[in-house]
Structures are given as structure tokens and as C-alpha cells.
Write an enzyme that holds these catalytic residues in place. Sequence first.
Site, PDB file in Angstrom:
ATOM      1  N   GLY A   1      -1.102   0.632   5.239  1.00 17.07           N
ATOM      2  CA  GLY A   1      -2.355   0.406   4.504  1.00 17.07           C
ATOM      3  C   GLY A   1      -2.274   0.600   3.004  1.00 17.07           C
ATOM      4  O   GLY A   1      -3.294   0.561   2.317  1.00 17.07           O
ATOM      5  N   THR A   2      -1.065   0.762   2.455  1.00 19.79           N
ATOM      6  CA  THR A   2      -0.967   0.979   1.002  1.00 19.79           C
ATOM      7  C   THR A   2      -1.534  -0.202   0.212  1.00 19.79           C
ATOM      8  O   THR A   2      -2.247  -0.007  -0.772  1.00 19.79           O
ATOM      9  CB  THR A   2       0.497   1.197   0.531  1.00 19.79           C
ATOM     10  OG1 THR A   2       1.301   0.154   1.070  1.00 19.79           O
ATOM     11  CG2 THR A   2       1.029   2.525   0.972  1.00 19.79           C
ATOM     12  N   GLY A   3      -1.214  -1.424   0.679  1.00 18.81           N
ATOM     13  CA  GLY A   3      -1.661  -2.620  -0.051  1.00 18.81           C
ATOM     14  C   GLY A   3      -3.185  -2.727  -0.072  1.00 18.81           C
ATOM     15  O   GLY A   3      -3.791  -3.006  -1.118  1.00 18.81           O
ATOM     16  N   CYS A   4      -3.821  -2.491   1.074  1.00 22.85           N
ATOM     17  CA  CYS A   4      -5.287  -2.581   1.184  1.00 22.85           C
ATOM     18  C   CYS A   4      -5.944  -1.523   0.299  1.00 22.85           C
ATOM     19  O   CYS A   4      -6.904  -1.791  -0.435  1.00 22.85           O
ATOM     20  CB  CYS A   4      -5.740  -2.360   2.630  1.00 22.85           C
ATOM     21  SG  CYS A   4      -4.966  -3.463   3.813  1.00 22.85           S
TER      22      CYS A   4
ATOM     23  N   THR B   1       3.352   4.629   5.119  1.00 22.15           N
ATOM     24  CA  THR B   1       2.823   3.739   4.079  1.00 22.15           C
ATOM     25  C   THR B   1       1.909   2.673   4.682  1.00 22.15           C
ATOM     26  O   THR B   1       1.673   1.642   4.060  1.00 22.15           O
ATOM     27  CB  THR B   1       3.970   3.050   3.312  1.00 22.15           C
ATOM     28  OG1 THR B   1       4.814   2.399   4.281  1.00 22.15           O
ATOM     29  CG2 THR B   1       4.786   4.029   2.502  1.00 22.15           C
TER      30      THR B   1
ATOM     31  N   LYS C   1       3.659  -6.320  -6.568  1.00 16.70           N
ATOM     32  CA  LYS C   1       3.893  -4.930  -6.168  1.00 16.70           C
ATOM     33  C   LYS C   1       5.336  -4.741  -5.706  1.00 16.70           C
ATOM     34  O   LYS C   1       5.805  -5.476  -4.849  1.00 16.70           O
ATOM     35  CB  LYS C   1       2.949  -4.555  -5.025  1.00 16.70           C
ATOM     36  CG  LYS C   1       1.478  -4.690  -5.379  1.00 16.70           C
ATOM     37  CD  LYS C   1       0.583  -4.478  -4.167  1.00 16.70           C
ATOM     38  CE  LYS C   1       0.758  -5.533  -3.113  1.00 16.70           C
ATOM     39  NZ  LYS C   1      -0.205  -5.431  -2.005  1.00 16.70           N
TER      40      LYS C   1
HETATM   41  N1  LIG Z   1       7.483   4.962  -1.151  1.00 17.64           N
HETATM   42  C1  LIG Z   1       6.651   4.701  -2.172  1.00 17.64           C
HETATM   43  N2  LIG Z   1       6.495   5.600  -3.172  1.00 17.64           N
HETATM   44  C2  LIG Z   1       5.652   5.360  -4.204  1.00 17.64           C
HETATM   45  N3  LIG Z   1       4.944   4.228  -4.321  1.00 17.64           N
HETATM   46  C3  LIG Z   1       5.076   3.279  -3.369  1.00 17.64           C
HETATM   47  C4  LIG Z   1       5.928   3.470  -2.236  1.00 17.64           C
HETATM   48  N4  LIG Z   1       5.836   2.366  -1.428  1.00 17.64           N
HETATM   49  C5  LIG Z   1       4.958   1.538  -2.032  1.00 17.64           C
HETATM   50  N5  LIG Z   1       4.503   2.062  -3.205  1.00 17.64           N
HETATM   51  C6  LIG Z   1       3.489   1.501  -4.104  1.00 17.64           C
HETATM   52  O1  LIG Z   1       2.346   1.264  -3.296  1.00 17.64           O
HETATM   53  C7  LIG Z   1       1.654   0.112  -3.755  1.00 17.64           C
HETATM   54  C8  LIG Z   1       1.579  -0.903  -2.614  1.00 17.64           C
HETATM   55  O2  LIG Z   1       2.763  -1.655  -2.646  1.00 17.64           O
HETATM   56  P1  LIG Z   1       3.487  -2.375  -1.432  1.00 17.64           P
HETATM   57  O3  LIG Z   1       4.495  -3.280  -2.046  1.00 17.64           O
HETATM   58  O4  LIG Z   1       3.963  -1.357  -0.471  1.00 17.64           O
HETATM   59  O5  LIG Z   1       2.261  -3.157  -0.830  1.00 17.64           O
HETATM   60  P2  LIG Z   1       2.080  -3.858   0.579  1.00 17.64           P
HETATM   61  O6  LIG Z   1       3.423  -4.193   1.140  1.00 17.64           O
HETATM   62  O7  LIG Z   1       1.101  -4.937   0.377  1.00 17.64           O
HETATM   63  O8  LIG Z   1       1.417  -2.729   1.463  1.00 17.64           O
HETATM   64  P3  LIG Z   1       1.162  -2.766   3.059  1.00 17.64           P
HETATM   65  O9  LIG Z   1       2.157  -1.771   3.597  1.00 17.64           O
HETATM   66  O10 LIG Z   1      -0.238  -2.297   3.204  1.00 17.64           O
HETATM   67  O11 LIG Z   1       1.363  -4.178   3.534  1.00 17.64           O
HETATM   68  C9  LIG Z   1       2.441  -0.346  -4.985  1.00 17.64           C
HETATM   69  O12 LIG Z   1       1.900   0.260  -6.130  1.00 17.64           O
HETATM   70  C10 LIG Z   1       3.838   0.166  -4.716  1.00 17.64           C
HETATM   71  O13 LIG Z   1       4.577   0.286  -5.906  1.00 17.64           O
HETATM   72  C1  LIG Z   2      -6.559  -5.791   9.450  1.00 19.02           C
HETATM   73  C2  LIG Z   2      -5.369  -5.601   8.571  1.00 19.02           C
HETATM   74  N1  LIG Z   2      -5.425  -6.085   7.317  1.00 19.02           N
HETATM   75  C3  LIG Z   2      -4.366  -5.921   6.481  1.00 19.02           C
HETATM   76  C4  LIG Z   2      -3.227  -5.267   6.911  1.00 19.02           C
HETATM   77  C5  LIG Z   2      -2.092  -5.145   5.904  1.00 19.02           C
HETATM   78  O1  LIG Z   2      -1.063  -4.434   6.179  1.00 19.02           O
HETATM   79  C6  LIG Z   2      -3.210  -4.766   8.247  1.00 19.02           C
HETATM   80  N2  LIG Z   2      -2.132  -4.103   8.746  1.00 19.02           N
HETATM   81  N3  LIG Z   2      -4.297  -4.957   9.049  1.00 19.02           N
END
Ligand SMILES: Nc1ncnc2c1ncn2[C@@H]1O[C@H](COP(=O)(O)OP(=O)(O)OP(=O)(O)O)[C@@H](O)[C@H]1O
Ligand SMILES: Cc1ncc(CO)c(N)n1
Length: 266
Positions: A208-211, A206, A175
Site C-alpha cells: 500500500g505504499t503507492g496508494c 510495503t 517513484k
Molecule cells: N524500502 C523503502 N524505504 C524507503 N522508501 C521506500 C521503500 N520502498 C519504497 N519507498 C518509497 O515509497 C514510495 C512508494 O514507491 P513505490 O515505488 O514502492 O510505489 P508502488 O510500487 O506504487 O507501491 P505499491 O507497493 O503500493 O504498489 C516512494 O516514495 C518510494 O521511494
Molecule cells: C485495491 C487495490 N488498489 C491498489 C493496490 C496497489 O498495490 C492494491 N494492492 N489493491
Amino acid sequence: MRPYTALTIAGSDSGGGAGIQADIKTMEEWQVYGMSVLTSLTAQNTMGVREVHHVPVPFLTAQLKSIEEDLPVDAIKTGMISSKEAARTVGEWIGARRKPYVCDPVMVTASGHPLMEEETREALSEYLFPHADVVTPNIPEAETLLGMSIKTEADMEEAAGLFVEKLGSRGALIKGGHLEGEAVDVLYDGEIMRTYREARIKTDNTHGTGCTYASAIAANLARGRTLPAAVEKSKHFITEAIRHSFDLGSGSGPTNHWAGRIGEIK
Ligand SMILES: Nc1ncnc2c1ncn2[C@@H]1O[C@H](COP(=O)(O)OP(=O)(O)OP(=O)(O)O)[C@@H](O)[C@H]1O
Ligand SMILES: Cc1ncc(CO)c(N)n1
């Protein structure tokens, strides 16, 4: 009627934006019945993590047994797994299920709080990755797990290939949220390299985007879609969830899980 179902094995975020809460909200949006096995509890909000309490491994096992003896599971997603022992327990259980499995290797929160003990990193490739249809690291997670620097799309493709070749998963989705420019993700399913590209949205919300993204993929796999189709649908979903994210709390606000039906609400 038997609904589609998915199981998340992850940590709780009391703030409701990430972890188990994000997972269940997302599954609900895709009309997939969500179940949860909790690995850890975090006292967390949009500003950061105050405290973490890990669920003892025997209780992790008890939760898994409760699901197993009674409920059908169409797809599995894992998130926060703190210890080596938890990784082993969860990995062995998933290995015996043979269901579509999305592994989100969360290591630290966006605010910098560690969610995983360092020795667990190796346990991921030993116990979890071999069962995963797709592992979904962000750039720092992929860099740590592969010991390489990722700065370009070509680096992302190399990293996706290495996950399959060296770390043993069947697929990898790198990602690009942490790079600059367009929000680009690279999927390798063991055969074909695919790129998913969306405009970057200007926002700090952003959390929780990954979850949310990994759970959307799991929900789509539960509905019987192929991995590339599940990622395509979920990429669109996460983009809308970020575009309409909530300005809640004074830190990084949560994504909007209703985004998929925002047109309908309007
Ligand atoms: N500002 C943004 N605009 C559009 N898409 C985004 C943006 N930030 C992240 N994404 C997308 O969101 C999804 C999650 O990616 P990201 O790399 O942020 O995950 P992450 O770091 O695991 O998330 P978390 O913040 O939950 O740890 C991907 O598809 C990424 O391309
Ligand atoms: C419990 C939990 N799982 C995953 C993430 C990932 O960002 C978070 N912030 N908290």
C-alpha cells in the site's frame, strides 16, 4: 467550519492496507475529509488477491453523481481503474471538475495480480492523464506505459519528461521504490525537475505504499499546497509510514498511517 475535502476513486482492499482503505486513512491523518467512489472490490490480504469484482459502470456513475450533487471536492485521487469504460466515465467526470488531481496508474499488485485490463493502458492516456496535475507511476508502470527501460536516475528524469510530453499529463512523479540504493523519486511539474531522496528502509512491509503516497499528495493539494510542496511533505510521510510499518499478516505488511503523529503518540 468547512473542512478540506478529498475524493478517492479506487478499488477496495479487504485487508485494509492499500486501495480505498489506505486512501481514507491517509486523508484522515492530514485532517482532510475523505470521500470514496469504488471502482472494484478485491478479496485481498497481505499475501495476495483471491478474487476481484468490478463495480458496474452505471453504479460508478451513480456514486459520482451522489458526490457531485451534494459535496464539495477540493482534490481528487484515482487508483485502481480496471476497464476502458470506467476510465472514460471517471476521466470525463474529473475533466468537468477542474480540481487538483493525482492519478496513480496501478496495474498489478506487488504480489503480481493484475488490477487492470490490458486495453485500459491506452485509455489512461486518452481519458485520465490529460486532467492530471501529476501521474505517480512506479518503475514497472512507467516502463510499460512509456515502452522504455528505467535503471538510473537519469532514466527516471527522462521518463518524467516523457509523461508530460508524450502522455499528456501536467506533471509526473516517477517513484524509485523498485530500484536499489536510496529511495529516490523524480518529480517534473512541466517546468522544473526535482529529486526527493530518502534512505531505503530494510523491510518487506510495503503493502500500500503507492496508494498512501498518492493520497498524501492529494490531501496536501486539497489543503492548498503547491505540487512540489505536497510531494515534499508526502515523501517524508511515506518514509515514516514505511519505517514504522506493521508486521501484520504473513505476507507484505501494511504501512503505518499514524506515522505522521508517531512522535506525539510516544
Ligand atoms: N524500502 C523503502 N524505504 C524507503 N522508501 C521506500 C521503500 N520502498 C519504497 N519507498 C518509497 O515509497 C514510495 C512508494 O514507491 P513505490 O515505488 O514502492 O510505489 P508502488 O510500487 O506504487 O507501491 P505499491 O507497493 O503500493 O504498489 C516512494 O516514495 C518510494 O521511494
Ligand atoms: C485495491 C487495490 N488498489 C491498489 C493496490 C496497489 O498495490 C492494491 N494492492 N489493491
